[in-house]
Design a protein around this motif. Structure first.
Motif, mmCIF file in Angstrom:
data_model
loop_
_atom_site.group_PDB
_atom_site.id
_atom_site.type_symbol
_atom_site.label_atom_id
_atom_site.label_comp_id
_atom_site.label_asym_id
_atom_site.label_seq_id
_atom_site.Cartn_x
_atom_site.Cartn_y
_atom_site.Cartn_z
ATOM 1 N N VAL A 86 -4.822 2.196 0.408
ATOM 2 C CA VAL A 86 -4.747 2.579 -0.958
ATOM 3 C C VAL A 86 -3.476 1.449 -1.830
ATOM 4 C CG1 VAL A 86 -4.054 4.400 -2.707
ATOM 5 C CG2 VAL A 86 -5.101 4.860 -0.469
ATOM 6 N N PRO A 87 -4.046 0.618 -2.339
ATOM 7 C CA PRO A 87 -3.149 -0.486 -3.054
ATOM 8 C C PRO A 87 -2.190 0.214 -3.993
ATOM 9 C CG PRO A 87 -5.203 -0.858 -3.712
ATOM 10 C CD PRO A 87 -5.382 0.382 -2.549
ATOM 11 N N VAL A 88 -0.970 -0.437 -4.061
ATOM 12 C CA VAL A 88 0.227 0.042 -5.086
ATOM 13 C C VAL A 88 -0.398 -0.349 -6.326
ATOM 14 C CG1 VAL A 88 1.941 0.380 -3.521
ATOM 15 C CG2 VAL A 88 1.705 -1.756 -4.654
ATOM 16 N N ALA A 89 -1.257 -1.514 -6.327
ATOM 17 C CA ALA A 89 -1.481 -1.845 -8.146
ATOM 18 C C ALA A 89 -2.646 -0.745 -8.642
ATOM 19 C CB ALA A 89 -2.237 -3.211 -7.676
ATOM 20 N N GLY A 90 -3.006 0.012 -7.776
ATOM 21 C CA GLY A 90 -3.852 1.318 -8.510
ATOM 22 C C GLY A 90 -3.206 2.449 -8.734
ATOM 23 N N ARG A 91 -3.677 3.341 -9.153
ATOM 24 C CA ARG A 91 -3.207 4.813 -9.516
ATOM 25 C C ARG A 91 -3.056 5.355 -8.126
ATOM 26 N NH1 ARG A 91 -6.338 7.955 -14.030
ATOM 27 N NH2 ARG A 91 -4.470 9.066 -13.387
ATOM 28 N N TYR A 92 -1.897 6.422 -8.076
ATOM 29 C CA TYR A 92 -1.872 7.123 -6.799
ATOM 30 C C TYR A 92 -2.915 7.998 -6.853
ATOM 31 C CZ TYR A 92 0.915 8.968 -3.018
ATOM 32 O OH TYR A 92 1.160 9.358 -1.727
ATOM 33 N N PRO A 93 -3.499 8.193 -5.476
ATOM 34 C CA PRO A 93 -4.569 9.057 -5.661
ATOM 35 C C PRO A 93 -4.280 10.648 -5.263
ATOM 36 C CG PRO A 93 -4.484 8.091 -3.413
ATOM 37 C CD PRO A 93 -3.491 7.331 -4.459
ATOM 38 N N HIS A 94 -4.853 11.676 -5.675
ATOM 39 C CA HIS A 94 -4.838 13.010 -5.413
ATOM 40 C C HIS A 94 -5.002 13.154 -4.074
ATOM 41 C CE1 HIS A 94 -4.014 14.644 -9.404
ATOM 42 N NE2 HIS A 94 -4.618 13.660 -9.945
ATOM 43 N N THR A 137 0.998 -1.141 -0.031
ATOM 44 C CA THR A 137 -0.060 0.082 0.151
ATOM 45 C C THR A 137 0.917 1.225 0.004
ATOM 46 O OG1 THR A 137 -0.012 -0.161 2.314
ATOM 47 C CG2 THR A 137 -1.871 -0.998 1.354
ATOM 48 N N TRP A 138 0.355 2.247 -0.410
ATOM 49 C CA TRP A 138 0.955 3.645 -0.526
ATOM 50 C C TRP A 138 0.607 4.071 0.971
ATOM 51 C CZ3 TRP A 138 4.104 4.528 -4.379
ATOM 52 C CH2 TRP A 138 3.674 4.127 -5.684
ATOM 53 N N LEU A 139 1.875 4.303 1.625
ATOM 54 C CA LEU A 139 1.898 4.633 3.157
ATOM 55 C C LEU A 139 1.181 6.112 3.346
ATOM 56 C CD1 LEU A 139 5.120 2.932 4.535
ATOM 57 C CD2 LEU A 139 2.882 2.360 4.377
ATOM 58 N N ALA A 144 0.520 12.699 -7.510
ATOM 59 C CA ALA A 144 -0.579 12.386 -8.656
ATOM 60 C C ALA A 144 -0.346 13.455 -9.556
ATOM 61 C CB ALA A 144 -1.960 12.087 -8.090
ATOM 62 N N CYS A 145 -0.463 14.960 -9.061
ATOM 63 C CA CYS A 145 -0.394 16.020 -9.933
ATOM 64 C C CYS A 145 1.143 15.929 -10.651
ATOM 65 C CB CYS A 145 -0.472 17.337 -9.130
ATOM 66 S SG CYS A 145 -2.202 17.315 -8.379
ATOM 67 N N ALA A 146 2.051 15.640 -9.736
ATOM 68 C CA ALA A 146 3.338 15.661 -10.505
ATOM 69 C C ALA A 146 3.609 14.744 -11.862
ATOM 70 C CB ALA A 146 4.455 15.337 -9.156
#
Length: 61
Positions: A17-25, A5-7, A49-51
């Motif tokens: 928020v799993p790393v397999a998905g897109r990074y959320p804003h 997961t994205w910590l 996500a913006c970057a």
């Protein structure tokens, strides 16, 4: 191997928020800074996500 997961996103959003998905804003969200304990508000400048939208190579690695 199970994906991780994205910590930071998991902490800020309060859900895994799993790393397999897109990074959320996270832009526009407020959290507590780890070291100072002060409120910290994410802006588009420090939203991963913006970057990545501005430079698709930013998420490559």
């Amino acid at each position: 191997m199970t994906p991780g997961t994205w910590l930071v996103a998991t902490t800020v959003l309060g859900r895994p928020v799993p790393v397999a998905g897109r990074y959320p804003h996270l832009c526009g969200m407020t959290t507590t800074a780890t070291r100072s304990g002060n409120p910290y508000r994410y802006t588009g400048r420090n939203c991963a996500a913006c970057a990545q939208q501005l430079d698709p190579r930013a998420g490559a690695g």
